[in-house]
Design an enzyme around this catalytic site. Structure first.
Site, PDB file in Angstrom:
ATOM      1  N   CYS A 121      15.054  -1.346  22.540  1.00 33.15           N
ATOM      2  CA  CYS A 121      14.864  -1.770  21.145  1.00 33.15           C
ATOM      3  C   CYS A 121      13.443  -2.231  20.895  1.00 33.15           C
ATOM      4  CB  CYS A 121      15.852  -2.866  20.777  1.00 33.15           C
ATOM      5  SG  CYS A 121      15.803  -4.314  21.844  1.00 33.15           S
ATOM      6  N   PHE A 258      -1.737  -0.669   0.552  1.00 38.45           N
ATOM      7  CA  PHE A 258      -1.581  -0.522  -0.896  1.00 38.45           C
ATOM      8  C   PHE A 258      -2.569   0.493  -1.458  1.00 38.45           C
ATOM      9  CE2 PHE A 258       0.067  -4.865  -0.098  1.00 38.45           C
ATOM     10  CZ  PHE A 258       1.368  -4.661  -0.531  1.00 38.45           C
ATOM     11  N   SER A 259      -2.659   1.629  -0.766  1.00 38.31           N
ATOM     12  CA  SER A 259      -3.589   2.690  -1.169  1.00 38.31           C
ATOM     13  C   SER A 259      -2.957   3.469  -2.319  1.00 38.31           C
ATOM     14  CB  SER A 259      -3.873   3.609   0.025  1.00 38.31           C
ATOM     15  OG  SER A 259      -4.411   2.877   1.103  1.00 38.31           O
ATOM     16  N   LYS A 260      -3.324   3.095  -3.503  1.00 39.39           N
ATOM     17  CA  LYS A 260      -2.763   3.687  -4.712  1.00 39.39           C
ATOM     18  C   LYS A 260      -3.904   4.004  -5.673  1.00 39.39           C
ATOM     19  CE  LYS A 260       1.408   0.853  -4.132  1.00 39.39           C
ATOM     20  NZ  LYS A 260       2.286   1.919  -3.654  1.00 39.39           N
ATOM     21  N   PRO A 261      -3.653   4.830  -6.686  1.00 39.40           N
ATOM     22  CA  PRO A 261      -4.724   5.152  -7.633  1.00 39.40           C
ATOM     23  C   PRO A 261      -5.355   3.895  -8.229  1.00 39.40           C
ATOM     24  CG  PRO A 261      -2.870   6.629  -7.975  1.00 39.40           C
ATOM     25  CD  PRO A 261      -2.418   5.595  -6.981  1.00 39.40           C
ATOM     26  N   GLY A 262      -6.645   3.753  -8.022  1.00 40.36           N
ATOM     27  CA  GLY A 262      -7.376   2.640  -8.600  1.00 40.36           C
ATOM     28  C   GLY A 262      -7.320   1.343  -7.836  1.00 40.36           C
ATOM     29  N   ARG A 263      -6.661   1.313  -6.667  1.00 39.58           N
ATOM     30  CA  ARG A 263      -6.598   0.059  -5.909  1.00 39.58           C
ATOM     31  C   ARG A 263      -6.450   0.335  -4.427  1.00 39.58           C
ATOM     32  NH1 ARG A 263      -0.852  -3.072  -5.909  1.00 39.58           N
ATOM     33  NH2 ARG A 263      -2.049  -4.196  -4.319  1.00 39.58           N
TER      34      ARG A 263
END
Length: 274
Positions: A121, A258-263
């Site tokens: 585990c 938090f690799s998102k558009p604009g951030r």
């Protein structure tokens, strides 16, 4: 060895790793129809005739998975140390038979003896924190990435998720160059398996400059696997764990969550990010 090629978007008629099943959909009225589901099968990695591990995986890009797992787990240090990969479907799953060099197979047997008696585990049976971390040579600082190009990469991520687009059920891992162009990638129901598949493909490609982009969170295992294969930057669409950040700091990997558009949130070694 089985040929390993970058994955690209296919038409639905060519989709491997998904099947159509009869379901009952309820909107305003319950109606029978067909729906796509991602396939998940047991995949046994067998080294020189000895079964090492069984993973649940989507049955595509399995030669790349075998190579990437072998590299990211430190079983080999070079693709040349695998002489052949043979994929054998069976009634209860799939066997991936891997022929290792004699030196690497001896090392694997010694490692298996050292782990005998431990439970399966994850970190159970480990007595101290330092034992969690696989020995990793600290990464050099040769890469850079301009965050202005991250949105370009994110917009292309679904190109390597044909099963995911049909089912909504797979993770993706992709290699992006410094301009944000997606050079190739893989998908799987398991995020670790998707990453191993990508690392296996990258080992056969001339991809040096760039970064790894994954559609999932970043756990410490994801960081270790990325660093073991020499990639200096890991972008995760979701969050990172505290242990992932600690491992990334130790091995000089730039970890971005938090690799998102604009951030984006840069957790470690921001000097590579512009």
């Amino acid at each position: 060895m089985s040929q390993i090629k970058p994955s690209r978007l296919s038409s639905s008629a060519e989709i491997r790793g998904a099947r159509q099943l009869d379901v009952l959909q309820r909107h305003k009225l319950a109606e029978p129809q067909q729906d796509w589901l991602a396939e998940e099968v047991p995949v046994a990695l067998v080294y020189n005739g000895i079964s090492h591990v069984v993973m649940m995986a989507t049955p595509k890009d399995l030669a790349a998975f075998a190579l990437g797992f072998s590299l990211s787990e430190g079983i080999i240090s070079s693709p040349q140390e695998i002489y052949a990969i043979e994929i054998t479907p069976g009634c209860n799953g799939i066997e991936v038979n891997i022929e290792l060099s004699s030196r690497r197979f001896a090392g694997l047997k010694e490692r298996r003896r050292a782990m005998a008696g431990r439970t399966g585990c994850g970190v159970c049976g480990i007595e101290q924190l330092d034992d969690i971390f696989r020995p990793i040579t600290p990464l050099p600082f040769t890469q850079a990435f301009n965050l202005e190009h991250l949105d370009t990469a994110l917009a292309q991520l679904k190109q390597v998720q044909p099963v995911g687009q049909l089912t909504g059920c797979t993770h993706a891992a992709a290699w992006i160059n410094p301009e944000g162009e997606l050079l190739g990638g893989c998908e799987d129901v398991g995020r670790h398996v998707a990453l191993d598949k990508l690392l296996g493909i990258r080992a056969k490609q001339p991809w040096q400059q760039g970064a790894v982009l994954v559609s999932s969170r970043a756990s410490y295992e994801m960081v270790q696997k990325t660093a073991m294969c020499g990639a200096e930057i890991l972008f995760a669409v979701s969050a990172a764990t505290t242990l992932a950040v600690e491992v990334a700091e130790r091995c000089n990997l730039t970890l971005v969550g938090f690799s998102k558009p604009g951030r984006a949130t840069v957790y470690t070694h921001p000097q590579r990010i512009k």
